[in-house]
Design an enzyme around this catalytic site. Structure first.
Site, mmCIF file in Angstrom:
data_model
loop_
_atom_site.group_PDB
_atom_site.id
_atom_site.type_symbol
_atom_site.label_atom_id
_atom_site.label_comp_id
_atom_site.label_asym_id
_atom_site.label_seq_id
_atom_site.Cartn_x
_atom_site.Cartn_y
_atom_site.Cartn_z
ATOM 1 N N SER A 147 0.578 60.945 88.915
ATOM 2 C CA SER A 147 0.872 59.481 89.106
ATOM 3 C C SER A 147 1.922 59.442 89.835
ATOM 4 O O SER A 147 2.224 59.526 90.925
ATOM 5 C CB SER A 147 1.015 59.209 87.733
ATOM 6 O OG SER A 147 0.764 57.693 87.349
ATOM 7 N N ASP A 198 -10.295 57.145 84.751
ATOM 8 C CA ASP A 198 -8.884 56.322 85.408
ATOM 9 C C ASP A 198 -9.396 55.150 86.493
ATOM 10 O O ASP A 198 -10.015 55.265 87.235
ATOM 11 C CB ASP A 198 -8.427 57.455 86.239
ATOM 12 C CG ASP A 198 -6.998 57.040 86.712
ATOM 13 O OD1 ASP A 198 -6.634 55.792 86.665
ATOM 14 O OD2 ASP A 198 -6.289 57.809 87.305
ATOM 15 N N HIS A 225 -6.200 58.141 82.901
ATOM 16 C CA HIS A 225 -5.332 58.418 84.095
ATOM 17 C C HIS A 225 -4.383 59.690 83.765
ATOM 18 O O HIS A 225 -4.189 60.560 84.446
ATOM 19 C CB HIS A 225 -4.226 57.113 84.113
ATOM 20 C CG HIS A 225 -3.552 57.116 85.204
ATOM 21 N ND1 HIS A 225 -3.890 57.345 86.650
ATOM 22 C CD2 HIS A 225 -2.229 57.164 85.265
ATOM 23 C CE1 HIS A 225 -2.806 57.266 87.345
ATOM 24 N NE2 HIS A 225 -1.538 57.101 86.342
#
Ligand SMILES: *[C@@H]1O[C@H](CO)[C@@H](O)[C@H](O)[C@H]1NC(C)=O
Ligand SMILES: *[C@@H]1O[C@H](CO)[C@@H](O)[C@H](O)[C@H]1NC(C)=O
Ligand SMILES: *[C@@H]1O[C@H](CO)[C@@H](O)[C@H](O)[C@H]1NC(C)=O
Length: 247
Positions: A147, A198, A225
């Site tokens: 991320s 996600d 995610h």
């Protein structure tokens, strides 16, 4: 009559007790191997400290119990997390059991790392990561980047991929800032990981990361995610398989 009813309630109590024991037994965690696979060896010592240098970065590190691999796994983190996440998840401990040195960083402004002016530019973030690896004497890094940490890992990858033994992007941010040709030039063995559910960055990052010439893709089922948190055992298995097969 009284005696009969008393013994009946005793029988009922005994039955209830047995049922409770059965429920407790069934509810207990799985076999010890399972637990240590997931949570790591409690004997593993986690070292923690600040790197030297003008913008010190906090890190947690485990040295391998039985050093077997000349690869260091460097774990970055997403926006809601820090280096402690990899300790809680047992990733640091597990890597050490398998012969890998593992280092988790707190990015500037997260966990125990102070914010850094240097982190405000793309070049600054790449240099910061470069310096941290030098300070920690990491020479054969596999960079794990979920991320937000893509803001550090991707600029570093574009400049310093020759220093990396492997790259494990997990729906990283900022892939859109680089061209297809830039990705194509990076020969680093790459494991692209993302959660099936996600909806944040998986699709967009995958579209770009696919241009890395030596990659494989693993989609973790029923995971969002932060797929490593939702499916830690699957995550650990896939990561170790990738690491164990690096040239
Ligand atoms: C910790 O290490 C000691 C000594 O090597 C060993 O006897 C013990 O079983 C270990 N504990 C666990 C939980 O692995
Ligand atoms: C990506 O590019 C945009 C526009 O060029 C820029 O504003 C932004 O800072 C860049 N982001 C990263 C993470 O490099
Ligand atoms: C591609 O990556 C794998 C590891 O995932 C490695 O074994 C292989 O040697 C790499 N191939 C090339 C051409 O670099």
């Amino acid at each position: 009559v009284v005696q009969t009813s008393m013994s009946r309630s005793q029988v009922a109590l005994l039955g209830l007790g047995l049922l409770l024991m059965l429920l407790l037994y069934v509810g207990l965690p799985g076999p010890p191997e399972q637990t240590s696979w997931l949570w790591g060896d409690p004997n593993v010592t986690i070292l923690a400290g600040l790197t030297p240098g003008n913008s010190p970065i906090f890190y947690r590190e485990v040295l391998p119990l039985h050093p077997a691999r000349r690869v260091e796994v460097v774990l970055l983190h997403g926006k809601a997390f820090n280096s402690h996440t990899w300790e809680q998840l047992g990733t640091l401990q597990l890597l050490s059991q398998r012969g890998y040195r593992a280092v988790a960083l707190d990015l500037p402004g997260f966990g125990n790392s102070a914010p850094s002016e240097e982190a405000s530019t793309e070049a600054g973030r790449a240099e910061l990561l470069q310096r941290v690896l030098q300070d920690l004497e990491v020479h054969n890094a596999v960079l794990v980047s979920p991320s937000l940490s893509g803001r550090y890992a991707l600029p570093f990858l574009m400049r310093g991929h020759h220093q990396l033994r492997g790259f494990v992007p997990i729906a990283p941010a900022s892939t859109q800032n680089y061209t297809q040709e830039q990705f194509w030039a990076v020969k680093t063995p790459t494991l692209i990981l993302y959660g099936e559910l996600d909806r944040i960055l998986a699709r967009e990052s995958l579209r770009q990361l696919r241009h890395l010439p030596n990659h494989s893709v693993v989609k973790l089922r029923d995971a969002g995610h932060a797929c490593y948190l939702h499916k830690p055992q699957d995550f650990h298995l896939v990561l170790l398989t990738f690491l164990d097969h690096l040239p």
